[in-house]
Design an enzyme around this catalytic site. Structure first.
Site, PDB file in Angstrom:
ATOM      1  N   ASP A  38       0.844  -1.200   0.000  1.00 26.89           N
ATOM      2  CA  ASP A  38       0.000   0.000   0.000  1.00 26.89           C
ATOM      3  C   ASP A  38       0.880   1.251   0.000  1.00 26.89           C
ATOM      4  O   ASP A  38       1.563   1.540   0.996  1.00 26.89           O
ATOM      5  CB  ASP A  38      -0.895  -0.037   1.256  1.00 26.89           C
ATOM      6  N   GLY A  90     -11.757   5.726 -11.303  1.00 34.74           N
ATOM      7  CA  GLY A  90     -12.793   4.968 -11.991  1.00 34.74           C
ATOM      8  C   GLY A  90     -13.468   5.858 -13.014  1.00 34.74           C
ATOM      9  O   GLY A  90     -13.090   7.014 -13.174  1.00 34.74           O
ATOM     10  N   TYR A 111     -11.751  14.303  -7.954  1.00 38.83           N
ATOM     11  CA  TYR A 111     -10.706  13.526  -8.644  1.00 38.83           C
ATOM     12  C   TYR A 111      -9.842  14.462  -9.501  1.00 38.83           C
ATOM     13  O   TYR A 111      -8.604  14.387  -9.495  1.00 38.83           O
ATOM     14  CB  TYR A 111     -11.394  12.456  -9.494  1.00 38.83           C
ATOM     15  N   ASN A 143      -9.364   9.464 -21.305  1.00 40.40           N
ATOM     16  CA  ASN A 143     -10.154   8.219 -21.376  1.00 40.40           C
ATOM     17  C   ASN A 143      -9.496   7.093 -22.186  1.00 40.40           C
ATOM     18  O   ASN A 143      -9.716   6.943 -23.387  1.00 40.40           O
ATOM     19  CB  ASN A 143     -11.551   8.534 -21.929  1.00 40.40           C
ATOM     20  N   GLN A 150     -23.528  13.851 -25.207  1.00 44.14           N
ATOM     21  CA  GLN A 150     -22.269  14.328 -24.631  1.00 44.14           C
ATOM     22  C   GLN A 150     -21.119  13.731 -25.443  1.00 44.14           C
ATOM     23  O   GLN A 150     -21.232  12.616 -25.956  1.00 44.14           O
ATOM     24  CB  GLN A 150     -22.164  13.970 -23.121  1.00 44.14           C
TER      25      GLN A 150
HETATM   26  P1  NAD Z   1      -6.461   1.341 -12.529  1.00 39.89           P
HETATM   27  O1  NAD Z   1      -7.452   1.611 -11.453  1.00 39.89           O
HETATM   28  O2  NAD Z   1      -6.673   0.141 -13.387  1.00 39.89           O
HETATM   29  O3  NAD Z   1      -4.986   1.283 -11.936  1.00 39.89           O
HETATM   30  C1  NAD Z   1      -4.586   1.985 -10.800  1.00 39.89           C
HETATM   31  C2  NAD Z   1      -3.938   0.997  -9.864  1.00 39.89           C
HETATM   32  O4  NAD Z   1      -3.488   1.687  -8.688  1.00 39.89           O
HETATM   33  C3  NAD Z   1      -4.894  -0.107  -9.379  1.00 39.89           C
HETATM   34  O5  NAD Z   1      -4.431  -1.375  -9.757  1.00 39.89           O
HETATM   35  C4  NAD Z   1      -4.910   0.061  -7.877  1.00 39.89           C
HETATM   36  O6  NAD Z   1      -4.996  -1.151  -7.153  1.00 39.89           O
HETATM   37  C5  NAD Z   1      -3.590   0.770  -7.621  1.00 39.89           C
HETATM   38  N1  NAD Z   1      -3.611   1.458  -6.326  1.00 39.89           N
HETATM   39  C6  NAD Z   1      -4.605   2.243  -5.838  1.00 39.89           C
HETATM   40  N2  NAD Z   1      -4.303   2.637  -4.579  1.00 39.89           N
HETATM   41  C7  NAD Z   1      -3.097   2.083  -4.290  1.00 39.89           C
HETATM   42  C8  NAD Z   1      -2.276   2.101  -3.129  1.00 39.89           C
HETATM   43  N3  NAD Z   1      -2.648   2.761  -2.035  1.00 39.89           N
HETATM   44  N4  NAD Z   1      -1.119   1.423  -3.160  1.00 39.89           N
HETATM   45  C9  NAD Z   1      -0.740   0.725  -4.264  1.00 39.89           C
HETATM   46  N5  NAD Z   1      -1.492   0.666  -5.388  1.00 39.89           N
HETATM   47  C10 NAD Z   1      -2.655   1.334  -5.398  1.00 39.89           C
HETATM   48  O7  NAD Z   1      -6.414   2.673 -13.423  1.00 39.89           O
HETATM   49  P2  NAD Z   1      -5.715   2.914 -14.826  1.00 39.89           P
HETATM   50  O8  NAD Z   1      -6.793   3.099 -15.824  1.00 39.89           O
HETATM   51  O9  NAD Z   1      -4.663   1.899 -15.059  1.00 39.89           O
HETATM   52  O10 NAD Z   1      -5.073   4.363 -14.558  1.00 39.89           O
HETATM   53  C11 NAD Z   1      -3.707   4.532 -14.221  1.00 39.89           C
HETATM   54  C12 NAD Z   1      -3.452   5.994 -13.898  1.00 39.89           C
HETATM   55  O11 NAD Z   1      -3.836   6.816 -15.009  1.00 39.89           O
HETATM   56  C13 NAD Z   1      -4.240   6.537 -12.698  1.00 39.89           C
HETATM   57  O12 NAD Z   1      -3.447   7.463 -12.010  1.00 39.89           O
HETATM   58  C14 NAD Z   1      -5.411   7.239 -13.341  1.00 39.89           C
HETATM   59  O13 NAD Z   1      -5.964   8.242 -12.513  1.00 39.89           O
HETATM   60  C15 NAD Z   1      -4.749   7.820 -14.580  1.00 39.89           C
HETATM   61  N6  NAD Z   1      -5.731   8.080 -15.642  1.00 39.89           N
HETATM   62  C16 NAD Z   1      -6.358   7.037 -16.265  1.00 39.89           C
HETATM   63  C17 NAD Z   1      -7.301   7.300 -17.253  1.00 39.89           C
HETATM   64  C18 NAD Z   1      -8.029   6.199 -17.953  1.00 39.89           C
HETATM   65  O14 NAD Z   1      -8.878   6.492 -18.798  1.00 39.89           O
HETATM   66  N7  NAD Z   1      -7.748   4.937 -17.656  1.00 39.89           N
HETATM   67  C19 NAD Z   1      -7.595   8.619 -17.609  1.00 39.89           C
HETATM   68  C20 NAD Z   1      -6.938   9.645 -16.946  1.00 39.89           C
HETATM   69  C21 NAD Z   1      -5.982   9.372 -15.975  1.00 39.89           C
HETATM   70  N1  GDD Z   2     -19.104   4.672 -17.334  1.00 39.01           N
HETATM   71  C1  GDD Z   2     -20.213   4.790 -18.073  1.00 39.01           C
HETATM   72  N2  GDD Z   2     -21.073   3.726 -18.147  1.00 39.01           N
HETATM   73  N3  GDD Z   2     -20.455   5.950 -18.714  1.00 39.01           N
HETATM   74  C2  GDD Z   2     -21.575   6.017 -19.461  1.00 39.01           C
HETATM   75  C3  GDD Z   2     -22.480   4.970 -19.592  1.00 39.01           C
HETATM   76  C4  GDD Z   2     -22.222   3.756 -18.891  1.00 39.01           C
HETATM   77  O1  GDD Z   2     -22.960   2.781 -18.942  1.00 39.01           O
HETATM   78  N4  GDD Z   2     -23.497   5.364 -20.402  1.00 39.01           N
HETATM   79  C5  GDD Z   2     -23.213   6.606 -20.767  1.00 39.01           C
HETATM   80  N5  GDD Z   2     -22.074   7.033 -20.189  1.00 39.01           N
HETATM   81  C6  GDD Z   2     -21.513   8.391 -20.294  1.00 39.01           C
HETATM   82  C7  GDD Z   2     -21.188   9.050 -18.955  1.00 39.01           C
HETATM   83  O2  GDD Z   2     -22.369   9.546 -18.358  1.00 39.01           O
HETATM   84  C8  GDD Z   2     -20.252  10.167 -19.411  1.00 39.01           C
HETATM   85  O3  GDD Z   2     -20.993  11.287 -19.815  1.00 39.01           O
HETATM   86  C9  GDD Z   2     -19.537   9.538 -20.626  1.00 39.01           C
HETATM   87  O4  GDD Z   2     -20.294   8.359 -20.985  1.00 39.01           O
HETATM   88  C10 GDD Z   2     -18.101   9.132 -20.355  1.00 39.01           C
HETATM   89  O5  GDD Z   2     -18.077   8.387 -19.158  1.00 39.01           O
HETATM   90  P1  GDD Z   2     -16.750   7.668 -18.607  1.00 39.01           P
HETATM   91  O6  GDD Z   2     -16.056   7.021 -19.723  1.00 39.01           O
HETATM   92  O7  GDD Z   2     -17.178   6.778 -17.475  1.00 39.01           O
HETATM   93  O8  GDD Z   2     -15.930   8.845 -17.934  1.00 39.01           O
HETATM   94  P2  GDD Z   2     -15.418  10.309 -18.368  1.00 39.01           P
HETATM   95  O9  GDD Z   2     -14.997  10.370 -19.800  1.00 39.01           O
HETATM   96  O10 GDD Z   2     -16.446  11.298 -17.977  1.00 39.01           O
HETATM   97  O11 GDD Z   2     -14.144  10.429 -17.454  1.00 39.01           O
HETATM   98  C11 GDD Z   2     -13.136   9.435 -17.633  1.00 39.01           C
HETATM   99  O12 GDD Z   2     -12.044   9.935 -18.332  1.00 39.01           O
HETATM  100  C12 GDD Z   2     -11.163  10.749 -17.615  1.00 39.01           C
HETATM  101  C13 GDD Z   2     -10.068  11.243 -18.519  1.00 39.01           C
HETATM  102  O13 GDD Z   2     -10.565  11.758 -19.691  1.00 39.01           O
HETATM  103  C14 GDD Z   2     -12.789   8.814 -16.291  1.00 39.01           C
HETATM  104  O14 GDD Z   2     -12.230   7.535 -16.482  1.00 39.01           O
HETATM  105  C15 GDD Z   2     -11.816   9.598 -15.508  1.00 39.01           C
HETATM  106  O15 GDD Z   2     -11.357   8.819 -14.391  1.00 39.01           O
HETATM  107  C16 GDD Z   2     -10.650   9.949 -16.419  1.00 39.01           C
HETATM  108  O16 GDD Z   2      -9.697  10.683 -15.697  1.00 39.01           O
END
Ligand code: NAD
Ligand code: GDD
Length: 322
Positions: free
Chosen positions: A50, A76, A149, A178, A218
């Site tokens: 952790d 998430g 976030y 995303n 959106q």
């Molecule tokens: P993910 O949730 O799959 O991976 C993040 C990992 O961090 C997880 O496996 C989780 O267990 C680990 N983690 C959380 N708390 C922890 C702790 N206290 N100690 C050790 N490990 C810990 O997410 P991802 O999609 O792989 O994203 C990776 C990074 O990119 C994150 O910082 C996220 O915010 C950033 N990011 C991702 C997206 C996307 O669309 N996936 C978009 C924008 C930013």
């Molecule tokens: N998750 C999800 N699930 N979103 C849905 C759904 C569904 O079933 N149906 C419609 N949506 C719409 C959401 O309401 C939102 O408007 C759009 O799809 C995109 O949703 P997400 O993909 O869940 O997230 P985001 O794009 O708003 O934000 C994500 O991207 C960021 C970076 O660009 C998140 O993953 C953030 O954590 C990330 O940092």
């Protein structure tokens, strides 16, 4: 041999990044609260720990690494970050990880460290027009992210930039837009729209109906995982600090995303629009700065990435039904 430390190596992007670094011949240590969910890690050394705990951080950063990738975060999709229920945890958990990790890297004389920020740090007021969002890197201020976030990401970006300025560290900051692809979270509440919609399409018989949050008008752009890993490594090894957008600039509505997933599945389904957490009205990656300064920007078409992702999620969904 060159060495890399991947924090968050049990997560979606981290586990893909480990695979890529191993293909390049680096010695890799991964750290996470858990092992990758969908494949065996390829890291040479994987420590479960952790990163909120300074003792753990001291143990895992016990030597100099040539490259550190900080991907660990409490994160998430819209269903996790926009409900408000997890705000305190998200801020506390992710900020603590970043404070601990960066301080320890500094003390260990580790210089090159990548930080994964998010497009969620951009001000909400520039993302109200779905056809014309502004996510240029220099549009970040006056700051007004629409989620806690996003505020934590902005704080942590500033933390990395401050260590770069004050301690001469080679911090590299990306704002991911995303990211999607195989072996990403596809159910359970943290999944993002591409995975959620692929799952719904996979689980619904042809001619049926799937639910979409909001009116589906959106807009977003979605970046395929391989391109995310490529951009991450290029930025980390560059002489630029950033922040840079790492995202696709192929903007679509969520309804169009659903159409693309249906096409990948060979199904025709009806969309039922229901209330849900929405986030900003429009978002798209602005790739002008990264193209000009790093000479690179992603190019894989959304249809191609969704086809691969749909296949993987459909297989998971099928296995789960048995
Ligand atoms: P993910 O949730 O799959 O991976 C993040 C990992 O961090 C997880 O496996 C989780 O267990 C680990 N983690 C959380 N708390 C922890 C702790 N206290 N100690 C050790 N490990 C810990 O997410 P991802 O999609 O792989 O994203 C990776 C990074 O990119 C994150 O910082 C996220 O915010 C950033 N990011 C991702 C997206 C996307 O669309 N996936 C978009 C924008 C930013
Ligand atoms: N998750 C999800 N699930 N979103 C849905 C759904 C569904 O079933 N149906 C419609 N949506 C719409 C959401 O309401 C939102 O408007 C759009 O799809 C995109 O949703 P997400 O993909 O869940 O997230 P985001 O794009 O708003 O934000 C994500 O991207 C960021 C970076 O660009 C998140 O993953 C953030 O954590 C990330 O940092």
């Amino acid at each position: 041999m060159k060495t890399a430390l991947v924090l968050g190596a049990g997560g979606f992007i981290g586990s893909h990044l480990v695979k890529r670094l191993k293909r390049e011949g680096l010695w890799v240590r991964g750290v996470d609260l858990k092992f990758p969910e969908f494949a065996t890690t390829e890291a040479d050394d994987f420590l479960i720990g952790d990163l909120r705990d300074q003792r753990v951080v001291r143990e895992v950063i016990d030597r100099r690494f040539d490259e550190v990738y900080q991907l660990a975060a409490d994160m998430g999709g819209a269903g996790y970050i926009f409900t408000g229920e997890h705000d305190a945890d998200i801020m506390q958990n992710s900020a603590t990880i970043n404070l601990n990790v960066l301080d320890r890297c500094h003390k260990r004389n580790i210089s090159r460290i990548f930080y994964s920020s998010s497009a969620c740090m951009y001000p909400a007021y520039n993302q109200e027009d779905p056809d014309n969002p502004n996510c240029a890197e220099d549009s970040a201020y006056p700051a007004a992210p629409d989620s806690e976030y996003g505020w934590e990401k902005l704080f942590s970006e500033r933390l990395y930039l401050a260590y770069a300025r004050n301690h001469g560290m080679k911090c590299r900051v990306a704002r991911y837009h995303n990211i999607f692809g195989p072996e990403g979270t596809w159910r359970g509440g943290k999944e993002k729209a591409p995975a959620a919609i692929c799952r719904k399409v996979a689980e619904t018989p042809d001619g049926g109906e799937i639910e979409i949050w909001g009116d589906g008008l959106q807009t977003r752009s979605f970046l395929y995982i391989d391109e995310c890993v490529e951009g991450t490594i290029r930025l980390t090894r560059s002489d630029k600090t950033g922040p840079y957008n790492i995202g696709s600039d192929e903007m679509v509505t969520i309804n169009q995303l659903a159409e693309i997933a249906m096409k990948a599945a060979g199904k025709k389904l009806t969309l039922k629009h229901i209330p849900g957490p929405l986030g900003v009205r429009g978002r798209n990656s602005d790739n002008r700065k990264i193209s000009a300064e790093l000479g690179w920007a992603p190019s894989v078409a959304l249809t191609e990435g969704i086809a691969k992702t749909y296949c993987w999620i459909a297989t998971q969904a099928m296995a789960n039904r048995r």
